[in-house]
Design a protein around this motif. Structure first.
Motif, mmCIF file in Angstrom:
data_model
loop_
_atom_site.group_PDB
_atom_site.id
_atom_site.type_symbol
_atom_site.label_atom_id
_atom_site.label_comp_id
_atom_site.label_asym_id
_atom_site.label_seq_id
_atom_site.Cartn_x
_atom_site.Cartn_y
_atom_site.Cartn_z
ATOM 1 N N GLU A 25 -35.874 76.968 -76.258
ATOM 2 C CA GLU A 25 -35.315 77.830 -76.822
ATOM 3 C C GLU A 25 -33.751 78.183 -76.163
ATOM 4 O O GLU A 25 -32.392 78.230 -76.471
ATOM 5 C CB GLU A 25 -36.271 78.633 -77.812
ATOM 6 C CG GLU A 25 -36.555 78.489 -78.920
ATOM 7 C CD GLU A 25 -37.546 80.477 -78.471
ATOM 8 O OE1 GLU A 25 -37.514 81.088 -78.408
ATOM 9 O OE2 GLU A 25 -38.615 79.900 -79.846
ATOM 10 N N GLN A 26 -34.349 78.149 -74.988
ATOM 11 C CA GLN A 26 -33.488 79.023 -74.011
ATOM 12 C C GLN A 26 -32.405 78.354 -72.768
ATOM 13 O O GLN A 26 -32.395 78.916 -71.532
ATOM 14 C CB GLN A 26 -33.532 80.454 -74.142
ATOM 15 C CG GLN A 26 -34.270 81.543 -75.195
ATOM 16 C CD GLN A 26 -34.183 82.906 -74.230
ATOM 17 O OE1 GLN A 26 -34.461 83.438 -73.780
ATOM 18 N NE2 GLN A 26 -35.312 83.179 -75.193
ATOM 19 N N GLY A 27 -33.918 77.225 -72.286
ATOM 20 C CA GLY A 27 -33.201 76.301 -71.237
ATOM 21 C C GLY A 27 -33.976 77.362 -69.912
ATOM 22 O O GLY A 27 -34.079 77.997 -70.392
ATOM 23 N N ALA A 29 -32.395 78.162 -67.368
ATOM 24 C CA ALA A 29 -31.065 79.289 -66.737
ATOM 25 C C ALA A 29 -31.435 80.390 -67.174
ATOM 26 O O ALA A 29 -31.219 81.414 -67.338
ATOM 27 C CB ALA A 29 -29.510 78.587 -66.891
ATOM 28 N N GLY A 30 -31.371 79.746 -69.125
ATOM 29 C CA GLY A 30 -31.017 81.347 -69.501
ATOM 30 C C GLY A 30 -32.526 82.029 -70.271
ATOM 31 O O GLY A 30 -32.683 82.623 -70.622
ATOM 32 N N ALA A 31 -34.091 81.356 -69.595
ATOM 33 C CA ALA A 31 -35.115 82.063 -69.672
ATOM 34 C C ALA A 31 -35.590 83.015 -69.171
ATOM 35 O O ALA A 31 -35.229 83.248 -67.432
ATOM 36 C CB ALA A 31 -36.460 80.914 -69.727
ATOM 37 N N ARG A 32 -35.837 83.903 -69.036
ATOM 38 C CA ARG A 32 -36.697 85.627 -68.984
ATOM 39 C C ARG A 32 -37.892 85.381 -68.727
ATOM 40 O O ARG A 32 -38.366 85.654 -70.339
ATOM 41 C CB ARG A 32 -35.966 86.553 -69.425
ATOM 42 C CG ARG A 32 -34.015 86.358 -69.040
ATOM 43 C CD ARG A 32 -33.808 88.187 -69.892
ATOM 44 N NE ARG A 32 -34.370 88.293 -71.465
ATOM 45 C CZ ARG A 32 -34.660 89.486 -71.272
ATOM 46 N NH1 ARG A 32 -34.759 90.496 -70.242
ATOM 47 N NH2 ARG A 32 -35.593 89.726 -72.272
ATOM 48 N N ASP A 35 -39.382 87.445 -71.476
ATOM 49 C CA ASP A 35 -39.108 86.605 -72.887
ATOM 50 C C ASP A 35 -40.349 85.492 -72.695
ATOM 51 O O ASP A 35 -40.861 85.951 -74.203
ATOM 52 C CB ASP A 35 -37.948 85.905 -72.568
ATOM 53 C CG ASP A 35 -36.559 86.771 -73.024
ATOM 54 O OD1 ASP A 35 -36.660 87.587 -73.118
ATOM 55 O OD2 ASP A 35 -36.063 85.707 -72.249
ATOM 56 N N LYS A 54 -40.211 82.071 -63.130
ATOM 57 C CA LYS A 54 -39.988 80.202 -63.756
ATOM 58 C C LYS A 54 -39.798 79.753 -63.442
ATOM 59 O O LYS A 54 -40.030 78.174 -64.297
ATOM 60 C CB LYS A 54 -39.035 81.594 -64.594
ATOM 61 C CG LYS A 54 -37.267 81.287 -64.367
ATOM 62 C CD LYS A 54 -36.419 81.697 -65.544
ATOM 63 C CE LYS A 54 -35.522 81.507 -64.525
ATOM 64 N NZ LYS A 54 -33.613 82.009 -65.415
ATOM 65 N N PHE A 103 -36.112 70.390 -73.275
ATOM 66 C CA PHE A 103 -34.740 70.760 -72.216
ATOM 67 C C PHE A 103 -35.347 70.015 -70.837
ATOM 68 O O PHE A 103 -34.513 70.283 -69.885
ATOM 69 C CB PHE A 103 -35.789 72.406 -71.847
ATOM 70 C CG PHE A 103 -37.201 72.217 -71.416
ATOM 71 C CD1 PHE A 103 -38.102 71.422 -70.392
ATOM 72 C CD2 PHE A 103 -38.714 72.098 -72.370
ATOM 73 C CE1 PHE A 103 -39.248 71.185 -70.813
ATOM 74 C CE2 PHE A 103 -39.881 72.442 -72.443
ATOM 75 C CZ PHE A 103 -40.347 72.126 -71.378
ATOM 76 N N ASN A 110 -29.733 68.907 -63.593
ATOM 77 C CA ASN A 110 -28.939 69.988 -63.455
ATOM 78 C C ASN A 110 -29.389 69.849 -61.512
ATOM 79 O O ASN A 110 -28.951 70.370 -60.400
ATOM 80 C CB ASN A 110 -29.146 71.562 -63.761
ATOM 81 C CG ASN A 110 -27.987 71.649 -65.217
ATOM 82 O OD1 ASN A 110 -27.532 71.236 -64.655
ATOM 83 N ND2 ASN A 110 -28.819 72.331 -66.031
#
Length: 205
Positions: A25-27, A29-32, A35, A54, A103, A110
């Motif tokens: 859902e968030q990749g 970089a965006g994952a916390r 979450d 993570k 992902f 990257n």
């Protein structure tokens, strides 16, 4: 003791399943971590007990995906299978992996510039990809005149790039062509045959 071990394995798998969903859902970089803990239905402290950060968690999710996929590709590269059949099987398997783990391409893009050898080893389970037999097969087909002259590196890049791009460019593709999730997935199913046909037709003498 056995019950505790089973509980640990169950909790760890629950975390990995939740993490994979969040990464999709968030990749990365965006994952916390919060979450992921919420998705797994556990508190953040327990999550940190199993995984410090993570990045470590992503490595496990990545390794789990690679462990299911890479042995099949390694066997395919080395199998005594006609070249055109091998191309179709590679495209189908590779796009299935990316569909289940969208992902992965962004992560590889990257990270590969930072440490390419580490990324390759991570993808292929600690060894370099076994492409020698596949390359030799391509040379044999060229020498026999059954396919047009082509270097193995170009054939591999053609297949891989055509498989990967829809997943890397998904936000643009879904916006420009007005595709929802169902439409995108249907397009990917069609694309498996389209890519294989395109590559094979380009090789025919």
């Amino acid at each position: 003791m056995v019950d505790e071990l089973n509980k640990d394995q169950s909790t760890e798998q629950k975390i990995l399943t939740a993490a994979k969903a969040v990464f999709i859902e968030q990749g990365l970089a965006g994952a916390r971590m919060q979450d992921i803990a919420d998705k797994a239905g556990i508190n953040k402290a327990l999550l940190h007990y199993y995984f410090r950060n993570k990045e470590k968690l992503f490595d496990m999710v990545f390794a789990e995906a690679a462990a299911k996929f890479m042995p099949r590709i390694s066997m395919l590269f080395e199998a005594d299978v006609p070249l055109f059949d091998k191309i179709r099987l590679f495209v189908d398997n590779y796009m299935n992996l990316l569909t289940e783990n969208p992902f992965i391409p962004i992560f590889v893009l990257n990270e590969v510039h930072k440490n390419p050898e580490e990324v390759i080893m991570k993808i292929w389970g600690g060894r370099m990809p076994p492409i020698n037999e596949f390359a030799a097969q391509i040379h044999r087909e060229v020498a026999a005149g059954t396919i047009k002259p082509i270097k193995p590196i170009h054939l591999m890049l053609n297949m891989i790039s055509m498989c990967i791009f829809p997943f890397v460019g998904r936000p643009i593709i879904t916006t420009v062509f007005n595709l929802g999730e169902h439409g995108f997935n249907a397009m990917i199913e069609e694309r498996k045959q389209q890519v294989a046909d395109f590559v094979i037709d380009a090789l025919r003498p």
